[in-house]
Design a protein around this motif. Structure first.
Motif, mmCIF file in Angstrom:
data_model
loop_
_atom_site.group_PDB
_atom_site.id
_atom_site.type_symbol
_atom_site.label_atom_id
_atom_site.label_comp_id
_atom_site.label_asym_id
_atom_site.label_seq_id
_atom_site.Cartn_x
_atom_site.Cartn_y
_atom_site.Cartn_z
ATOM 1 N N LEU A 4 -1.624 7.943 5.423
ATOM 2 C CA LEU A 4 -2.742 7.318 6.148
ATOM 3 C C LEU A 4 -2.271 6.694 7.456
ATOM 4 O O LEU A 4 -3.008 5.973 8.104
ATOM 5 N N GLY A 5 -1.027 6.965 7.851
ATOM 6 C CA GLY A 5 -0.482 6.317 9.052
ATOM 7 C C GLY A 5 0.179 5.008 8.658
ATOM 8 O O GLY A 5 0.649 4.848 7.530
ATOM 9 N N ASP A 6 0.205 4.066 9.596
ATOM 10 C CA ASP A 6 0.844 2.767 9.327
ATOM 11 C C ASP A 6 -0.198 1.827 8.716
ATOM 12 O O ASP A 6 -1.163 1.432 9.369
ATOM 13 N N ALA A 7 0.008 1.478 7.460
ATOM 14 C CA ALA A 7 -1.007 0.696 6.737
ATOM 15 C C ALA A 7 -1.233 -0.671 7.397
ATOM 16 O O ALA A 7 -2.374 -1.128 7.518
ATOM 17 N N GLY A 8 -0.143 -1.325 7.831
ATOM 18 C CA GLY A 8 -0.293 -2.644 8.458
ATOM 19 C C GLY A 8 -1.095 -2.549 9.746
ATOM 20 O O GLY A 8 -2.016 -3.342 9.984
ATOM 21 N N ASP A 9 -0.774 -1.580 10.575
ATOM 22 C CA ASP A 9 -1.509 -1.402 11.836
ATOM 23 C C ASP A 9 -2.977 -1.095 11.570
ATOM 24 O O ASP A 9 -3.864 -1.597 12.262
ATOM 25 N N HIS A 39 10.130 10.406 10.457
ATOM 26 C CA HIS A 39 9.992 8.991 10.834
ATOM 27 C C HIS A 39 9.702 8.118 9.617
ATOM 28 O O HIS A 39 9.226 6.999 9.759
ATOM 29 N N ALA A 40 9.931 8.642 8.438
ATOM 30 C CA ALA A 40 9.701 7.934 7.174
ATOM 31 C C ALA A 40 8.230 7.578 6.961
ATOM 32 O O ALA A 40 7.905 6.595 6.295
ATOM 33 N N TYR A 41 7.333 8.380 7.549
ATOM 34 C CA TYR A 41 5.907 8.253 7.229
ATOM 35 C C TYR A 41 5.570 9.212 6.095
ATOM 36 O O TYR A 41 6.122 10.318 6.018
ATOM 37 N N ILE A 42 4.638 8.768 5.255
ATOM 38 C CA ILE A 42 4.205 9.630 4.158
ATOM 39 C C ILE A 42 3.250 10.696 4.698
ATOM 40 O O ILE A 42 2.367 10.400 5.512
ATOM 41 N N VAL A 43 3.441 11.937 4.242
ATOM 42 C CA VAL A 43 2.622 13.082 4.664
ATOM 43 C C VAL A 43 1.809 13.592 3.471
ATOM 44 O O VAL A 43 2.395 13.848 2.414
ATOM 45 N N PRO A 64 0.799 -1.233 0.000
ATOM 46 C CA PRO A 64 0.000 0.000 0.000
ATOM 47 C C PRO A 64 0.825 1.273 0.000
ATOM 48 O O PRO A 64 0.446 2.249 -0.632
ATOM 49 N N MET A 65 1.970 1.295 0.731
ATOM 50 C CA MET A 65 2.692 2.554 0.916
ATOM 51 C C MET A 65 4.061 2.489 0.251
ATOM 52 O O MET A 65 4.863 1.604 0.546
ATOM 53 N N LEU A 66 4.348 3.454 -0.608
ATOM 54 C CA LEU A 66 5.687 3.560 -1.202
ATOM 55 C C LEU A 66 6.367 4.750 -0.533
ATOM 56 O O LEU A 66 6.211 5.893 -0.964
ATOM 57 N N ALA A 67 7.096 4.471 0.551
ATOM 58 C CA ALA A 67 7.669 5.551 1.367
ATOM 59 C C ALA A 67 9.102 5.851 0.903
ATOM 60 O O ALA A 67 9.299 6.598 -0.042
ATOM 61 N N THR A 68 10.107 5.216 1.511
ATOM 62 C CA THR A 68 11.486 5.452 1.046
ATOM 63 C C THR A 68 11.776 4.694 -0.245
ATOM 64 O O THR A 68 12.735 4.982 -0.946
#
Ligand code: URA
Length: 209
Positions: A198-203, A191-195, A132-136
């Motif tokens: 949606l927060g932590d997708a797994g959590d 903290h390498a979260y996308i801004v 879901p998330m493409l961060a770094t």
């Protein structure tokens, strides 16, 4: 250079807003991720080859088209990628599903594969890596490299939300891998979260914290 396909379809954008909302609970979050994944699957399969067949409708004989039998594989990156698998399988029920799990070595920061089970004919399949998330871009790049090392020749990456940093990293390391993404957000935070993300997708998928 690989292509980035940003899918700003109104249905996707609407559902993404609900997914981003911190008041959306895990049940609804999972359903929405599945729905958006189905819409992404529709787009990522746009170039599948077709072949002509002759069938008989109740009215007459007709020449129509069916999929030409490309073999597909869906490869979720554990754990959040699992949330996207059912949406893809709804549209592509004959696809095989491989799994890849990575963790980052706390000292070297190098991604280490702790689990990898792929279809045995991985070199003959069009693989769709989902996360879901493409961060770094670190996990996606490592997962794609592991899959290439096992023989994969054709890979696409599908994500819900990315950021310029992650996209640039994947395009640099894997210029042969096209990226399909529902939204490209502003940036990564410290903290390498996308801004805004949606927060932590797994959590959020699994109700953990
Ligand atoms: N992984 C997530 O789940 N969320 C982010 O914002 C970044 C990485």
């Amino acid at each position: 250079m690989s292509k980035v396909h940003e899918l700003n379809h109104p249905l996707i954008q609407h559902k993404l807003s609900l997914i981003r909302d911190k008041n959306t609970g895990s049940k609804e979050f999972r359903e929405l991720v599945k729905e958006v994944s189905m819409l992404l699957a529709f787009e990522v399969t746009r170039d599948l080859p077709l072949e002509e067949v002759e069938i008989e409708t109740p009215v007459c004989m007709a020449k129509t088209k069916i999929l030409a039998g490309r073999k597909l594989g869906i490869v979720p990156i554990l754990r959040a990628g699992l949330g996207m698998v059912d949406g893809f399988l709804n549209l592509l029920p004959a696809a095989k599903v491989g799994h890849i799990g990575l963790y980052r070595d706390p000292e070297t920061l190098i991604p280490v594969e702790y689990y990898c089970k792929l279809p045995s004919d991985v070199n003959e399949r069009d693989l769709i890596v989902v996360d879901p998330m493409l961060a770094t871009g670190g996990s996606a790049n490592a997962a794609i490299q592991f899959i290439k090392d096992k023989g994969a020749q054709s890979i696409k990456l599908v994500c819900l939300i990315g950021c310029p940093e992650g996209l640039a990293a994947v395009q640099k390391m894997h210029p042969d891998v096209d990226v399909y993404i529902a939204a490209i957000d502003e940036k990564l935070n410290d903290h390498a979260y996308i801004v805004p993300g949606l927060g932590d997708a797994g959590d959020r998928l699994y109700g953990t914290k």
